[in-house]
Design a protein around this motif. Sequence first.
Motif, PDB file in Angstrom:
ATOM      1  N   SER A 459      10.309 -12.103  -3.828  1.00 38.90           N
ATOM      2  CA  SER A 459      10.138 -11.319  -2.790  1.00 38.90           C
ATOM      3  C   SER A 459       8.546 -10.827  -2.450  1.00 38.90           C
ATOM      4  CB  SER A 459      10.401 -10.253  -2.338  1.00 38.90           C
ATOM      5  OG  SER A 459      10.290  -9.498  -0.749  1.00 38.90           O
ATOM      6  N   SER A 460       7.963 -11.786  -0.651  1.00 35.77           N
ATOM      7  CA  SER A 460       6.449 -11.626  -1.307  1.00 35.77           C
ATOM      8  C   SER A 460       5.777 -10.654  -0.949  1.00 35.77           C
ATOM      9  CB  SER A 460       6.181 -12.311   0.443  1.00 35.77           C
ATOM     10  OG  SER A 460       6.194 -11.686   1.691  1.00 35.77           O
ATOM     11  N   ALA A 461       6.844  -9.115  -0.879  1.00 36.97           N
ATOM     12  CA  ALA A 461       6.183  -7.487  -0.630  1.00 36.97           C
ATOM     13  C   ALA A 461       5.285  -6.929  -2.149  1.00 36.97           C
ATOM     14  CB  ALA A 461       6.762  -6.695   0.018  1.00 36.97           C
ATOM     15  N   ALA A 462       6.250  -8.364  -2.962  1.00 33.18           N
ATOM     16  CA  ALA A 462       6.385  -7.861  -4.044  1.00 33.18           C
ATOM     17  C   ALA A 462       4.558  -7.783  -4.490  1.00 33.18           C
ATOM     18  CB  ALA A 462       6.481  -8.854  -5.795  1.00 33.18           C
ATOM     19  N   ILE A 463       4.001  -6.729  -5.199  1.00 33.29           N
ATOM     20  CA  ILE A 463       2.172  -6.614  -5.325  1.00 33.29           C
ATOM     21  C   ILE A 463       1.472  -7.195  -5.943  1.00 33.29           C
ATOM     22  CG2 ILE A 463       0.699  -5.395  -5.630  1.00 33.29           C
ATOM     23  CD1 ILE A 463       2.482  -3.201  -3.436  1.00 33.29           C
ATOM     24  N   PRO A 464       0.426  -8.140  -5.868  1.00 35.29           N
ATOM     25  CA  PRO A 464       0.376  -8.692  -7.336  1.00 35.29           C
ATOM     26  C   PRO A 464      -0.365  -7.898  -8.327  1.00 35.29           C
ATOM     27  CG  PRO A 464      -0.209  -9.870  -5.786  1.00 35.29           C
ATOM     28  CD  PRO A 464       0.424  -8.746  -4.699  1.00 35.29           C
ATOM     29  N   PHE A 465      -0.159  -8.803  -9.805  1.00 36.17           N
ATOM     30  CA  PHE A 465      -0.799  -7.496 -10.384  1.00 36.17           C
ATOM     31  C   PHE A 465      -1.981  -7.617 -10.459  1.00 36.17           C
ATOM     32  CE2 PHE A 465      -2.488  -7.562 -14.965  1.00 36.17           C
ATOM     33  CZ  PHE A 465      -1.804  -6.779 -15.376  1.00 36.17           C
ATOM     34  N   GLY A 466      -2.903  -8.175 -10.096  1.00 31.82           N
ATOM     35  CA  GLY A 466      -4.319  -8.081  -9.734  1.00 31.82           C
ATOM     36  C   GLY A 466      -4.290  -6.846  -8.549  1.00 31.82           C
ATOM     37  N   THR A 467      -3.812  -6.864  -7.839  1.00 30.72           N
ATOM     38  CA  THR A 467      -4.104  -6.139  -6.720  1.00 30.72           C
ATOM     39  C   THR A 467      -3.682  -4.741  -7.495  1.00 30.72           C
ATOM     40  OG1 THR A 467      -3.428  -7.570  -5.379  1.00 30.72           O
ATOM     41  CG2 THR A 467      -3.465  -4.986  -4.622  1.00 30.72           C
ATOM     42  N   LEU A 468      -2.303  -4.437  -8.068  1.00 24.35           N
ATOM     43  CA  LEU A 468      -1.819  -2.856  -8.777  1.00 24.35           C
ATOM     44  C   LEU A 468      -3.514  -2.632 -10.148  1.00 24.35           C
ATOM     45  CD1 LEU A 468       1.805  -4.067 -10.005  1.00 24.35           C
ATOM     46  CD2 LEU A 468       0.732  -2.114  -8.422  1.00 24.35           C
ATOM     47  N   VAL A 469      -3.698  -3.316  -9.880  1.00 21.93           N
ATOM     48  CA  VAL A 469      -5.244  -3.228 -11.595  1.00 21.93           C
ATOM     49  C   VAL A 469      -5.671  -2.464 -10.943  1.00 21.93           C
ATOM     50  CG1 VAL A 469      -6.752  -3.728 -13.017  1.00 21.93           C
ATOM     51  CG2 VAL A 469      -4.221  -4.868 -13.360  1.00 21.93           C
ATOM     52  N   ALA A 470      -6.109  -3.447  -9.675  1.00 28.81           N
ATOM     53  CA  ALA A 470      -7.215  -2.792  -8.427  1.00 28.81           C
ATOM     54  C   ALA A 470      -6.826  -1.095  -7.288  1.00 28.81           C
ATOM     55  CB  ALA A 470      -6.993  -3.609  -7.073  1.00 28.81           C
ATOM     56  N   ILE A 471      -5.554  -1.003  -7.864  1.00 28.62           N
ATOM     57  CA  ILE A 471      -4.937   0.140  -7.165  1.00 28.62           C
ATOM     58  C   ILE A 471      -5.662   1.383  -8.151  1.00 28.62           C
ATOM     59  CG2 ILE A 471      -2.784   0.977  -6.363  1.00 28.62           C
ATOM     60  CD1 ILE A 471      -2.106  -1.089  -5.357  1.00 28.62           C
ATOM     61  N   LEU A 472      -5.271   0.944  -9.619  1.00 27.16           N
ATOM     62  CA  LEU A 472      -4.987   2.599 -10.560  1.00 27.16           C
ATOM     63  C   LEU A 472      -6.933   1.816 -10.855  1.00 27.16           C
ATOM     64  CD1 LEU A 472      -2.624   0.581 -13.012  1.00 27.16           C
ATOM     65  CD2 LEU A 472      -2.744   2.978 -11.816  1.00 27.16           C
ATOM     66  N   ALA A 473      -7.770   1.234 -11.028  1.00 27.24           N
ATOM     67  CA  ALA A 473      -8.905   1.497 -10.643  1.00 27.24           C
ATOM     68  C   ALA A 473      -9.970   2.112  -9.560  1.00 27.24           C
ATOM     69  CB  ALA A 473      -9.907  -0.179 -10.914  1.00 27.24           C
ATOM     70  N   LEU A 474      -9.041   1.909  -8.443  1.00 24.63           N
ATOM     71  CA  LEU A 474      -9.234   2.862  -7.174  1.00 24.63           C
ATOM     72  C   LEU A 474      -9.324   4.605  -7.869  1.00 24.63           C
ATOM     73  CD1 LEU A 474      -8.675   0.606  -4.398  1.00 24.63           C
ATOM     74  CD2 LEU A 474     -10.313   1.720  -4.806  1.00 24.63           C
ATOM     75  N   TRP A 475      -7.930   4.459  -8.362  1.00 28.07           N
ATOM     76  CA  TRP A 475      -7.524   6.018  -8.050  1.00 28.07           C
ATOM     77  C   TRP A 475      -8.444   6.693  -9.537  1.00 28.07           C
ATOM     78  CZ3 TRP A 475      -2.017   6.899 -10.913  1.00 28.07           C
ATOM     79  CH2 TRP A 475      -1.310   7.918 -11.112  1.00 28.07           C
ATOM     80  N   PHE A 476      -8.379   5.336 -10.631  1.00 24.71           N
ATOM     81  CA  PHE A 476      -8.696   6.134 -12.264  1.00 24.71           C
ATOM     82  C   PHE A 476     -10.209   6.597 -12.225  1.00 24.71           C
ATOM     83  CE2 PHE A 476      -4.698   5.063 -13.773  1.00 24.71           C
ATOM     84  CZ  PHE A 476      -4.312   6.186 -14.569  1.00 24.71           C
ATOM     85  N   CYS A 477     -10.664   5.323 -11.562  1.00 20.36           N
ATOM     86  CA  CYS A 477     -12.494   5.076 -11.818  1.00 20.36           C
ATOM     87  C   CYS A 477     -13.214   5.808 -10.182  1.00 20.36           C
ATOM     88  CB  CYS A 477     -12.624   4.165 -11.433  1.00 20.36           C
ATOM     89  SG  CYS A 477     -12.061   3.039 -12.507  1.00 20.36           S
ATOM     90  N   ILE A 478     -12.584   6.769  -9.302  1.00 21.94           N
ATOM     91  CA  ILE A 478     -13.535   6.667  -8.129  1.00 21.94           C
ATOM     92  C   ILE A 478     -12.508   8.177  -7.445  1.00 21.94           C
ATOM     93  CG2 ILE A 478     -14.424   6.789  -5.691  1.00 21.94           C
ATOM     94  CD1 ILE A 478     -14.091   3.354  -5.812  1.00 21.94           C
ATOM     95  N   SER A 479     -11.552   8.442  -7.613  1.00 21.46           N
ATOM     96  CA  SER A 479     -10.784   9.431  -7.107  1.00 21.46           C
ATOM     97  C   SER A 479     -10.249  10.619  -7.788  1.00 21.46           C
ATOM     98  CB  SER A 479      -9.240   8.702  -6.339  1.00 21.46           C
ATOM     99  OG  SER A 479      -8.646   9.651  -5.482  1.00 21.46           O
ATOM    100  N   VAL A 480     -10.499   9.796 -10.011  1.00 23.58           N
ATOM    101  CA  VAL A 480      -9.885  11.070 -10.770  1.00 23.58           C
ATOM    102  C   VAL A 480     -11.453  11.690 -11.215  1.00 23.58           C
ATOM    103  CG1 VAL A 480      -9.315  11.882 -12.790  1.00 23.58           C
ATOM    104  CG2 VAL A 480      -8.551  10.469 -11.622  1.00 23.58           C
ATOM    105  N   PRO A 481     -12.701  11.065 -10.728  1.00 19.56           N
ATOM    106  CA  PRO A 481     -14.202  11.829 -10.646  1.00 19.56           C
ATOM    107  C   PRO A 481     -14.047  12.477  -9.829  1.00 19.56           C
ATOM    108  CG  PRO A 481     -14.133   9.403 -11.513  1.00 19.56           C
ATOM    109  CD  PRO A 481     -12.503   9.606 -10.928  1.00 19.56           C
ATOM    110  N   LEU A 482     -14.023  11.839  -8.457  1.00 20.84           N
ATOM    111  CA  LEU A 482     -14.244  12.605  -7.526  1.00 20.84           C
ATOM    112  C   LEU A 482     -13.948  14.826  -7.409  1.00 20.84           C
ATOM    113  CD1 LEU A 482     -14.514  10.239  -4.607  1.00 20.84           C
ATOM    114  CD2 LEU A 482     -16.038  11.385  -5.485  1.00 20.84           C
ATOM    115  N   THR A 483     -12.410  14.100  -8.302  1.00 18.59           N
ATOM    116  CA  THR A 483     -11.224  15.145  -8.188  1.00 18.59           C
ATOM    117  C   THR A 483     -12.089  16.081  -8.847  1.00 18.59           C
ATOM    118  OG1 THR A 483      -9.398  14.164  -7.216  1.00 18.59           O
ATOM    119  CG2 THR A 483      -9.266  16.280  -8.282  1.00 18.59           C
TER     120      THR A 483
END
Length: 661
Positions: A459-483
């Motif tokens: 399906s086209s709704a499957a998120i590409p691997f690159g986007t998954l990495v980008a989401i993880l990067a947002l979470w680990f590199c921005i959200s976690v330090p801010l927390t």
Amino acid sequence: MSARLSAPSPPRWQLLLSLLLLGAAPGPRRSAAFYLPGLAPVNFCEEEKKSDECKAEIELFVNRLDSVESVLPYEYTAFDFCQASEGKRPSENLGQVLFGERIEPSPYKFTFNKEETCKLVCTKTYHTEKAEDKQKLEFLKKSMLLNYQHHWIVDNMPVTWCYDVEDGQRFCNPGFPIGCYITDKGHAKDACVINSEFHERDTFYIFNHVDIKIHYHVVETGSMGARLVAAKLEPKSFKHTHIDKPDCSGPPMDISNKASGEIRIAYTYSVSFQEDKNIRWASRWDYILESMPHTHIQWFSIMNSLVIVLFLSGMVAMIMLRTLHKDIARYNQMDSTEDAQEEFGWKLVHGDIFRPPRKGMLLSVFLGSGTQILIMTFVTLFFACLGFLSPANRGALMTCAVVLWVLLGTPAGYVAARFYKSFGGEKWKTNVLLTSFLCPGIVFADFFIMNLILWGEGSSAAIPFGTLVAILALWFCISVPLTFIGAYFGFKKNAIEHPVRTNQIPRQIPEQSFYTKPLPGIIMGGILPFGCIFIQLFFILNSIWSHQMYYMFGFLFLVFIILVITCSEATILLCYFHLCAEDYHWQWRSFLTSGFTAVYFLIYAIHYFFSKLQITGTASTILYFGYTMIMVLIFFLFTGTIGFFACFWFVTKIYSVVKVD
């Protein structure tokens, strides 16, 4: 002869809340000088007049195809349609990728004000004995059976198919079907009702021709050309007699289920232009929204919610002003007269009211995540009300929500740390790690499993691997330090000062009557907030699962405010009853009382799945419930946090005005 189609069963969002945006602006709308990036008007001219400011070529883009009978969308290239030989694919934002939108160039190209009649785009030939051709044809048949819809875009506007529905209304659908199917019993499914020539049993009819009409509005200055204000089409089916020189005549293009040998499908289009002096560029979306009924249901739902709020506010006001006022006066009077009478009611538990709850670590983590979601929802809806996140700005709503969630790590860490410290907790490292990873981790794990299923289904709704990495990067590199930063400041501050001291020995709680026991109170507490939102919930689920346009952010913002008030008041009311019954375990109960609204949400989502949706297939069912569980968890944290904060404020307030020895 054409029969009338019935409107798609689910109702949609209506016009953007005019009270909010346009009510204060009398007179005709003027074209404003301020435009959001990517949403500025484009001017078009005839071929001989084109310039850098005025384009002659109109590009048609194709988006993913979706169906109300399946949760799996597919991109245009997954089907064997005519493909663009060249053309730049527009870049998608994060929100579009998460929603599975895949916009691509199409082979349909027009020149402004140049009409075309029955122009051939391409011809597709299938040999049923060839395995590859047979597979392509089967995929096409399956998508017609499941009523998959094309979504075309011209000048950032959906190309709509407008048809008559009940009561003489016209409905404009921002998509049109690939084709339709006549069952082996002769029953016309979906769009097959529009043409009496579709009558062969066990046969598919493909819409291989479109009549496109583009409406434009000439700019007042004259020199700037014209702006497109609507693009409408009518899908048709023709078995062209001369495929090389099609004339758009003859019987419809049928594909029998038993067909064998060679099958040829010629795709054609006609395009015409019409000047429309009444529609301005700024209000060009209105005709799609005006065709959507049920604005009265929106107002009915708001009135229904307001009645509940007024009822609750009256109850809370009565308790606050009469009962509490009397209680406080009586308690303080007893103190002043040094009456030796024994204390009674909620004052009895003053030495235990701020006793740390069991599982205080988990409660503080939930409060941190809930605060993050609460602020994110408020800011997103506020921006949506101002028109920044309109459907014209594709994917903006989801992008805004994700970015806000990432940036709001600091309040989450701060709130979790403050309450954990006030609960007497000392494992601050565990607290900050759980705040950063517990709730987001559950959501991401669910999302990742759903993504694997989508990926497996192609399906086209499957998120590409690159986007998954980008989401993880947002979470680990921005959200976690801010927390961590938020938690640092939360732990550094002194613990929250309570108005009364806590006794060393916990007081015994007397035997409770049925309705003051924790479970009945929690179950009752969720009913009223759910009653405020259930009509609105129907529209929201509709827009997600039935692919309807999502517009009424004004109503949604109003319902959000009503939900916050209702959750707060229902929790305060039940909290007061429990304190009068000398039960001082209010922390978890206040969180779960309003958080239980999420359980009603889940029950409603299950009812909606079985009563309103025609979803078939195991993968689609798993996806529906997988995504629903994410929504339920987010809603649970969001409502629970509102309930806890309301009760915390209430308890602090009443015990601060009573004289305690």
